[in-house]
Design an enzyme around this catalytic site. Structure first.
Site, PDB file in Angstrom:
ATOM      1  N   SER A   1      -3.464  -7.924   2.650  1.00 49.53           N
ATOM      2  CA  SER A   1      -3.539  -7.810   4.107  1.00 49.53           C
ATOM      3  C   SER A   1      -3.903  -9.166   4.706  1.00 49.53           C
ATOM      4  O   SER A   1      -3.403  -9.540   5.767  1.00 49.53           O
ATOM      5  CB  SER A   1      -4.582  -6.764   4.493  1.00 49.53           C
TER       6      SER A   1
ATOM      7  N   ARG B   1      -2.372  -5.655  -8.769  1.00 47.90           N
ATOM      8  CA  ARG B   1      -1.204  -6.494  -8.541  1.00 47.90           C
ATOM      9  C   ARG B   1      -1.081  -7.615  -9.559  1.00 47.90           C
ATOM     10  O   ARG B   1      -0.026  -7.935 -10.031  1.00 47.90           O
ATOM     11  CB  ARG B   1      -1.249  -7.071  -7.128  1.00 47.90           C
TER      12      ARG B   1
ATOM     13  N   LYS C   1     -16.098  -7.775   4.821  1.00 47.57           N
ATOM     14  CA  LYS C   1     -14.882  -8.092   5.584  1.00 47.57           C
ATOM     15  C   LYS C   1     -15.059  -7.798   7.065  1.00 47.57           C
ATOM     16  O   LYS C   1     -15.556  -6.734   7.430  1.00 47.57           O
ATOM     17  CB  LYS C   1     -13.711  -7.257   5.066  1.00 47.57           C
TER      18      LYS C   1
ATOM     19  N   HIS D   1       0.839  -1.206   0.000  1.00 52.17           N
ATOM     20  CA  HIS D   1       0.000   0.000   0.000  1.00 52.17           C
ATOM     21  C   HIS D   1       0.875   1.257   0.000  1.00 52.17           C
ATOM     22  O   HIS D   1       0.585   2.231  -0.701  1.00 52.17           O
ATOM     23  CB  HIS D   1      -0.881   0.045   1.256  1.00 52.17           C
TER      24      HIS D   1
HETATM   25  N1  COA Z   1      -0.383  -4.011  -1.548  1.00 57.52           N
HETATM   26  C1  COA Z   1      -0.838  -4.926  -0.735  1.00 57.52           C
HETATM   27  N2  COA Z   1      -2.125  -5.293  -0.683  1.00 57.52           N
HETATM   28  C2  COA Z   1      -2.951  -4.666  -1.513  1.00 57.52           C
HETATM   29  C3  COA Z   1      -2.546  -3.699  -2.412  1.00 57.52           C
HETATM   30  C4  COA Z   1      -1.191  -3.357  -2.407  1.00 57.52           C
HETATM   31  N3  COA Z   1      -0.687  -2.444  -3.225  1.00 57.52           N
HETATM   32  N4  COA Z   1      -3.618  -3.273  -3.110  1.00 57.52           N
HETATM   33  C5  COA Z   1      -4.650  -3.967  -2.670  1.00 57.52           C
HETATM   34  N5  COA Z   1      -4.258  -4.816  -1.713  1.00 57.52           N
HETATM   35  C6  COA Z   1      -5.045  -5.802  -1.002  1.00 57.52           C
HETATM   36  C7  COA Z   1      -5.654  -5.266   0.232  1.00 57.52           C
HETATM   37  O1  COA Z   1      -4.798  -5.408   1.343  1.00 57.52           O
HETATM   38  C8  COA Z   1      -6.866  -6.128   0.343  1.00 57.52           C
HETATM   39  O2  COA Z   1      -6.516  -7.365   0.915  1.00 57.52           O
HETATM   40  P1  COA Z   1      -7.544  -8.212   1.754  1.00 57.52           P
HETATM   41  O3  COA Z   1      -8.674  -8.575   0.821  1.00 57.52           O
HETATM   42  O4  COA Z   1      -6.743  -9.348   2.194  1.00 57.52           O
HETATM   43  O5  COA Z   1      -8.031  -7.323   2.875  1.00 57.52           O
HETATM   44  C9  COA Z   1      -7.264  -6.377  -1.103  1.00 57.52           C
HETATM   45  O6  COA Z   1      -6.092  -6.220  -1.826  1.00 57.52           O
HETATM   46  C10 COA Z   1      -8.234  -5.398  -1.693  1.00 57.52           C
HETATM   47  O7  COA Z   1      -8.913  -4.754  -0.749  1.00 57.52           O
HETATM   48  P2  COA Z   1      -8.949  -3.174  -0.485  1.00 57.52           P
HETATM   49  O8  COA Z   1      -7.961  -2.441  -1.313  1.00 57.52           O
HETATM   50  O9  COA Z   1      -8.828  -2.977   0.977  1.00 57.52           O
HETATM   51  O10 COA Z   1     -10.286  -2.829  -1.036  1.00 57.52           O
HETATM   52  P3  COA Z   1     -11.669  -3.504  -0.788  1.00 57.52           P
HETATM   53  O11 COA Z   1     -11.897  -4.414  -1.897  1.00 57.52           O
HETATM   54  O12 COA Z   1     -11.788  -4.034   0.593  1.00 57.52           O
HETATM   55  O13 COA Z   1     -12.566  -2.239  -0.943  1.00 57.52           O
HETATM   56  C11 COA Z   1     -13.301  -0.038  -0.418  1.00 57.52           C
HETATM   57  C12 COA Z   1     -12.528  -1.257   0.039  1.00 57.52           C
HETATM   58  C13 COA Z   1     -13.410   0.822   0.813  1.00 57.52           C
HETATM   59  C14 COA Z   1     -12.505   0.686  -1.481  1.00 57.52           C
HETATM   60  C15 COA Z   1     -14.652  -0.444  -1.035  1.00 57.52           C
HETATM   61  O14 COA Z   1     -15.247  -1.448  -0.258  1.00 57.52           O
HETATM   62  C16 COA Z   1     -15.575   0.744  -1.111  1.00 57.52           C
HETATM   63  O15 COA Z   1     -15.498   1.518  -2.022  1.00 57.52           O
HETATM   64  N6  COA Z   1     -16.469   0.898  -0.095  1.00 57.52           N
HETATM   65  C17 COA Z   1     -17.378   2.002   0.001  1.00 57.52           C
HETATM   66  C18 COA Z   1     -18.763   1.596  -0.472  1.00 57.52           C
HETATM   67  C19 COA Z   1     -18.877   1.737  -1.956  1.00 57.52           C
HETATM   68  O16 COA Z   1     -18.803   2.816  -2.520  1.00 57.52           O
HETATM   69  N7  COA Z   1     -19.106   0.605  -2.615  1.00 57.52           N
HETATM   70  C20 COA Z   1     -19.332   0.561  -4.020  1.00 57.52           C
HETATM   71  C21 COA Z   1     -18.062   0.398  -4.782  1.00 57.52           C
HETATM   72  S1  COA Z   1     -18.447   0.120  -6.476  1.00 57.52           S
END
Ligand code: COA
Length: 163
Positions: free
Chosen positions: A129, A91, A42, A18
């Protein structure tokens, strides 16, 4: 304040991957708001307060970065900040379908905000994560994948959970 972007995620916890994306986005945008958002699918290991403090500590001394939490839709949060873009890390191919869906849905909700995909350094291309939490929970060495203070908090959390 220049061009602002939102870097959203669950950040449970923030990883070096991140942080890599955050640095890359600072080369393009003037200000990044790291937004810890709700993902109903989650169950988080760390509380929102813990996640905020872990991110704040990780970006200490770096200007043009702020950390916030938000409820509700990501596009509404972005609009409140007058942000021009949403940053997401890509990724591997396996990320693509989900990210594609989210980006197009967000565009449908607000056509003024673009999603920008950045690729982390290849050493973090397999990192999530969840994988850090699983390996950490079994006592595996994840120290090169997360900041020092996050590693400390992870160890604390698992020691406490073991009771
Ligand atoms: N390095 C390491 N890990 C990474 C990464 C990076 N560069 N980029 C992404 N990841 C991982 C994250 O750690 C996460 O891992 P996990 O699933 O083990 O927790 C995963 O990839 C992706 O998750 P994250 O980036 O945390 O996003 P998410 O899919 O949980 O979405 C929000 C989170 C907040 C962006 C999304 O739920 C959201 O927009 N919520 C608001 C409600 C909304 O508007 N919803 C409609 C969207 S269309």
């Amino acid at each position: 304040m220049g061009v602002k972007a939102i870097y959203p995620g669950t950040f449970d916890p923030i990883t070096n991957g991140h942080i890599d994306i955050l640095f890359r986005s600072l080369r393009i945008f003037d200000h990044i708001v790291v937004g810890i958002g709700p993902n109903p699918k989650k169950a988080a290991l760390f509380s929102l307060e813990e996640r905020i403090s872990m991110i704040q500590e990780s970006v200490k001394g770096i200007s043009h970065v702020s950390v916030e939490t938000f409820d509700g839709l990501l596009v509404d949060f972005a609009k409140r900040h007058n942000a021009k873009a949403i940053i997401r890390g890509l990724r591997a191919m396996s990320d693509f379908e989900y990210e594609f869906q989210m980006a197009l849905m967000n565009r449908k909700l607000d056509n003024n905000i673009e999603t920008v995909f950045l690729m982390p350094s290849e050493e973090y291309s397999y990192l999530t994560s969840s994988i850090v939490k699983v390996v950490g929970s079994f006592g595996g060495d994840v120290s090169s994948l997360i900041p020092k203070h996050v590693h400390y908090m992870l160890k604390e959390k698992f020691n406490k959970n073991r009771g």
